[in-house]
Design an enzyme around this catalytic site. Structure first.
Site, short mmCIF file in Angstrom:
data_model
loop_
_atom_site.label_atom_id
_atom_site.label_comp_id
_atom_site.label_asym_id
_atom_site.label_seq_id
_atom_site.Cartn_x
_atom_site.Cartn_y
_atom_site.Cartn_z
N ASP B 29 0.84 -1.20 0.00
CA ASP B 29 0.00 0.00 0.00
C ASP B 29 0.87 1.25 0.00
O ASP B 29 1.87 1.32 0.71
CB ASP B 29 -0.90 0.01 1.24
CG ASP B 29 -2.03 -1.00 1.12
OD1 ASP B 29 -2.68 -1.28 2.15
OD2 ASP B 29 -2.25 -1.51 0.00
N THR B 30 0.43 2.24 -0.76
CA THR B 30 1.20 3.47 -0.95
C THR B 30 1.37 4.26 0.35
O THR B 30 0.44 4.38 1.15
CB THR B 30 0.50 4.38 -1.97
OG1 THR B 30 0.11 3.59 -3.08
CG2 THR B 30 1.42 5.50 -2.43
#
Lengths: 204, 231
Positions: B29-30
């Site tokens: 996840d960013t």
């Protein structure tokens, strides 16, 4: 060995002034009643703004000083900055406690200037730091020097006064102590410079 | 524990295990970090696998000390371990010097632990890139620490799935005069750009440190206010 702290003899004293600090020590290196040399260094410049004075067993004075030199050099290289006097004062306490059950037989005094403000700290041999007073002593002649300090000291002295007061306190104290003396050295540190003066004590 | 290293060089001079670790990071996840002139902000996606997951129990921004925090992209458990190691490093420094550790110093010391995992026998590299944000005597800092042990200081950066696009977006939006409030908005905008689905106060986490040297993880109510401002 009646008193490992008394074996080599020697006394140190540190004092705070107005934007300056002073450190003084005697020059004797003895082995109980014999005097071996009269030019033993007990105050060390750790950094431009930090002085470390050590009294106690001379071999430990030397070793502990070398250890602190190593620590500050590595710190300078790793952190790419100078060490603050208060940081160094804490480092000395940690380093001493690290040897809690096989201590260095020294009683250090650290003095420095942090942003112009005088810093003074003293310790027992296992790292109990005390930074509450305006002057501190260490070594076999310590108590004699205390008396002289109490009489001569006043807060916020300028460098010249401080040099005079600390010098006289050291000399008075060492002249009474059989194991300290054979000359004295006074270091006065201000923002601008460090002056070193050699004093004469009773040659005995 | 085995005696021999598991991470060894390929004939082309690459350490494939580290490349693969970076692949794991690129799937994560960013996370975005922006350094303003008076603070640093970290925002990270907190996509849950199911609506049944208790969102508040997942903490992706970890406080390392009062003025330094970190987040990650990649394997959550690996991050947990490194965050704990970092906290211990902070305390060890504190015991020795009784002084606040610099962000750069902490990054360097933590990086050593990460590098060791690429060379010691029998263990694999960490599968996370970490973003360390803090405010010390020298000012605000944002540091990225990779599985190889390399660390870089950034003005603004992104790691994880949307890293490439996010960084392109940041390159246009970033300016050195940014204040922390602008940085928070920009970070949220950047995250929103590549976000799959609706961005809500509970599926992201936001951490901010200002010149008061106190890192705060924003509660969902505050995140909601910032998100509304974006509209």
């Amino acid at each position: 060995m009646s008193g490992i702290f008394e074996y080599n003899g020697g006394s140190i004293v540190g004092m705070k002034g107005k934007n300056c600090i002073a450190m003084a020590c005697d020059r004797r290196f003895g082995q109980q009643m014999s005097t071996i040399t009269t030019n033993y260094q007990k105050v060390f410049k750790i950094q431009d703004n930090i002085l470390l004075a050590l009294s106690g067993l001379n071999t430990d004075i030397h070793t502990f000083y070398a250890l602190m030199e190593k620590e500050i050099n590595l710190y300078n290289l790793k952190e790419n900055r100078k060490m603050k006097p208060t940081t160094f004062a804490n480092l000395v306490a940690s380093a001493l406690y690290e040897r809690r059950f096989g201590p260095f037989f020294v009683t250090p005094i650290v003095a420095g200037l942090e942003n112009g403000k005088p810093i003074l700290a003293t310790y027992d041999s296992i790292g109990c730091k005390s930074d509450l007073d305006d002057f501190q002593v260490g070594g076999t002649g310590g108590n004699y020097i205390y008396g002289a300090c109490e009489a001569f000291f006043k807060p916020d002295m300028n460098p010249e006064e401080l040099e005079e007061v600390i010098g006289q306190s050291l000399v008075s104290g060492c002249d009474r102590d059989a194991l300290s003396g054979w000359g004295g050295v006074v270091y006065v540190l201000t923002e601008q410079k460090l002056t070193v003066k050699i004093l004469k004590t009773k040659q005995t | 524990m085995t005696d021999f290293a598991l991470t060894t060089f390929s004939s082309k001079g690459k350490l494939l295990q580290i490349e693969y670790a970076l692949n794991a990071v690129a799937k994560g996840d960013t996370a975005i970090g922006i350094k303003a002139k008076n603070g640093v902000v970290l925002v990270v996606e907190k996509k849950q696998s199911s609506i049944l997951v208790e969102e508040s129990s997942v903490q992706k921004v970890a406080l390392l000390t009062d003025n330094i925090a970190a987040t990650y992209a990649g394997l959550g458990p690996d991050f947990r371990v490194l965050a704990q190691q970092a906290r211990k490093l902070v305390k060890k420094y504190d015991l020795k010097y009784q002084e606040e550790i610099f962000v750069q110093t902490l990054s360097r010391e933590l990086a050593e632990d990460v590098q060791v995992a690429t060379q010691r026998g029998g263990i694999r590299p960490f599968g996370v890139s970490i973003l360390i944000a803090g405010y010390d005597e020298e000012g605000p800092h944002l540091v990225q620490l990779d599985p190889s042990g390399a660390y870089y200081s950034w003005k603004a950066t992104a790691i994880g799935k949307q890293a490439k696009n996010a960084k392109a977006f940041l390159e246009k939006r970033y300016n050195a005069d940014m204040e922390i409030e602008d940085a928070i908005n920009t970070a949220l905008l950047t995250l929103k750009e590549g976000f799959e689905g609706q961005i809500t106060p509970t599926n992201i986490e936001v951490g901010v440190i200002r010149d008061d040297h106190v890192f705060r993880i924003l509660p969902p109510s505050q995140v909601k206010d910032y998100l509304e401002e974006l509209e």
